[in-house]
Scaffold this motif. Structure first.
Motif, PDB file in Angstrom:
ATOM      1  N   ARG A   1       0.799  -1.226   0.000  1.00 12.39           N
ATOM      2  CA  ARG A   1       0.000   0.000   0.000  1.00 12.39           C
ATOM      3  C   ARG A   1       0.829   1.272   0.000  1.00 12.39           C
ATOM      4  NH1 ARG A   1      -4.789  -1.421   4.442  1.00 12.39           N
ATOM      5  NH2 ARG A   1      -5.637  -3.257   3.341  1.00 12.39           N
ATOM      6  N   ASP A   2       2.128   1.151   0.244  1.00  9.77           N
ATOM      7  CA  ASP A   2       2.972   2.346   0.366  1.00  9.77           C
ATOM      8  C   ASP A   2       3.477   2.824  -0.995  1.00  9.77           C
ATOM      9  OD1 ASP A   2       4.385  -0.005   0.231  1.00  9.77           O
ATOM     10  OD2 ASP A   2       6.096   0.737   1.381  1.00  9.77           O
ATOM     11  N   VAL A   3       2.551   2.883  -1.989  1.00 12.77           N
ATOM     12  CA  VAL A   3       2.854   3.419  -3.312  1.00 12.77           C
ATOM     13  C   VAL A   3       1.731   4.383  -3.682  1.00 12.77           C
ATOM     14  CG1 VAL A   3       3.230   2.899  -5.760  1.00 12.77           C
ATOM     15  CG2 VAL A   3       4.002   1.274  -4.016  1.00 12.77           C
ATOM     16  N   ALA A   4       2.090   5.565  -4.171  1.00 12.36           N
ATOM     17  CA  ALA A   4       1.090   6.571  -4.532  1.00 12.36           C
ATOM     18  C   ALA A   4       0.142   6.016  -5.593  1.00 12.36           C
ATOM     19  CB  ALA A   4       1.790   7.821  -5.063  1.00 12.36           C
ATOM     20  N   PRO A   5      -1.169   6.345  -5.512  1.00 12.90           N
ATOM     21  CA  PRO A   5      -2.152   5.808  -6.467  1.00 12.90           C
ATOM     22  C   PRO A   5      -1.774   6.057  -7.930  1.00 12.90           C
ATOM     23  CG  PRO A   5      -3.270   6.866  -4.639  1.00 12.90           C
ATOM     24  CD  PRO A   5      -1.811   7.164  -4.462  1.00 12.90           C
ATOM     25  N   GLY A   6      -1.284   7.264  -8.239  1.00  8.74           N
ATOM     26  CA  GLY A   6      -0.909   7.565  -9.621  1.00  8.74           C
ATOM     27  C   GLY A   6       0.232   6.700 -10.113  1.00  8.74           C
TER      28      GLY A   6
END
Length: 337
Positions: free
Chosen positions: A32-37
């Motif tokens: 989850r530690d990745v930006a949505p974009g």
């Protein structure tokens, strides 16, 4: 089909996205530690590059996998080819999954990626013409394609299996000429398709060699199905003078022509001789049994399956187009003029 490209790595995807390999790995593992974009960009590039996770590759390398066989229509002709492919698959320990030809327009490369990730080793298509975009998507995920008896070969080089269509047309027409027929009509498939052109050229070559002219109205190129034979056979028999023999380039169209003759009170073969093309079970179920050009349909399915597996294993094959010999089978639907 072009040679398989190098297998896509995480580094390839990372370079395209402008991120680190670690970031790409996190996206793959659902962190989850990745930006949505960034996640969306990486996911789209994974699909675009046809990346298949190592875990999936290991899992399917240890299992026999499957071969997808796409077919336009189930009929006596396609059923025989499918049987040959399934029998060859059973001998090789590979399951053959038969389904309708898929329209992948607008789906990008997702469908090809899903096939590879699901353990598919190769794709076989029957009579359909894969689009260049489909072939490119399959090449990206390293899935080979074999086309059986395509109406036309695609622009992109692809491995295909078929029969000697020209020789078949030649032998069918020579048989009718040997029986003394001179008013011989050709009832073909779609005019521009490669297999129809080959069968018609065989017909014309035999007629020309015998010095027998062919009136333009004796050539009918519409389709290979029963309704086409019924319609165009009726048109041929309404000519003055009508042909005494018809070479139909499809088995179902031959049966349609026979029905058109019977509707006019004509007897087969006393009043009209008919030759077909394929030699499925329909040829011996009709009355009288149909004289026809036999295609080795089961063998075509067998060769296609074995060729697909050889390509999947990275082997080099001798030819991109494999032609199997046809054979004239004389039965009761032809008689001396």
């Amino acid at each position: 089909m072009p040679g398989n490209p190098r297998r896509t790595t995480l580094a390839t995807v990372a370079a395209s996205a402008g991120v680190s390999v670690t970031t790409v790995s996190k996206v793959l593992n659902g962190r989850r530690d990745v930006a949505p974009g960034t996640r969306s960009l990486v996911q789209s590039l994974l699909l675009e590059h046809g990346y298949v996770p190592r875990s999936a590759r290991r899992e399917h390398a240890e299992s026999p996998g499957t071969v997808q066989l796409w077919v336009d229509e189930l009929c006596a002709y396609s059923t025989e080819i499918i049987k040959g492919a399934i029998e060859a698959g059973a001998e090789s320990g590979v399951a053959v999954v038969v389904g309708p030809t898929k329209d992948t327009a607008g789906s990008g490369v997702t469908w090809a990626h899903d096939l590879a990730a699901g353990g598919c080793r190769a794709l076989i298509t029957l009579t359909s013409e894969p689009a260049s975009a489909q072939l490119a998507a399959l090449s990206r995920v390293r899935l080979p394609v074999v086309v059986i008896d395509p109406l036309n070969l695609p622009d992109t080089p692809v491995t295909s299996v078929g029969a000697t269509n020209f020789a078949g047309g030649l032998s069918a027409t020579r048989h009718l000429l040997a029986l003394g027929h001179r008013r011989i009509a050709y009832l073909g498939g779609p005019a521009t398709t490669a297999i129809n052109q080959a069968r018609m050229h065989g017909f014309r070559a035999a007629m020309e060699a015998a010095g027998v002219p062919v009136p333009a109205e004796y050539i009918r190129n519409v389709g290979f199905c029963y309704p086409h034979g019924l319609q165009e056979g009726a048109a041929l028999l309404d000519l003055d003078p009508a042909p005494t023999a018809i070479f139909a380039a499809g088995e179902e169209s031959a049966l349609g022509a026979i029905q058109a003759a019977r509707a006019r009170g004509l007897r087969i073969p006393e009043d009209l001789s008919v030759v077909g093309f394929d030699d499925t079970e329909l040829a011996v179920m009709t009355s009288p049994p149909l004289t026809t050009v036999r295609q080795p349909l089961r063998q075509m399915g067998t060769v296609a399956l074995r060729t697909a597996l050889r390509l999947a294993a990275g082997e080099k094959i001798e030819s991109r187009h494999i032609e199997l010999a046809t054979e004239l089978v004389v039965r009761g639907s032809t008689l001396a003029a």
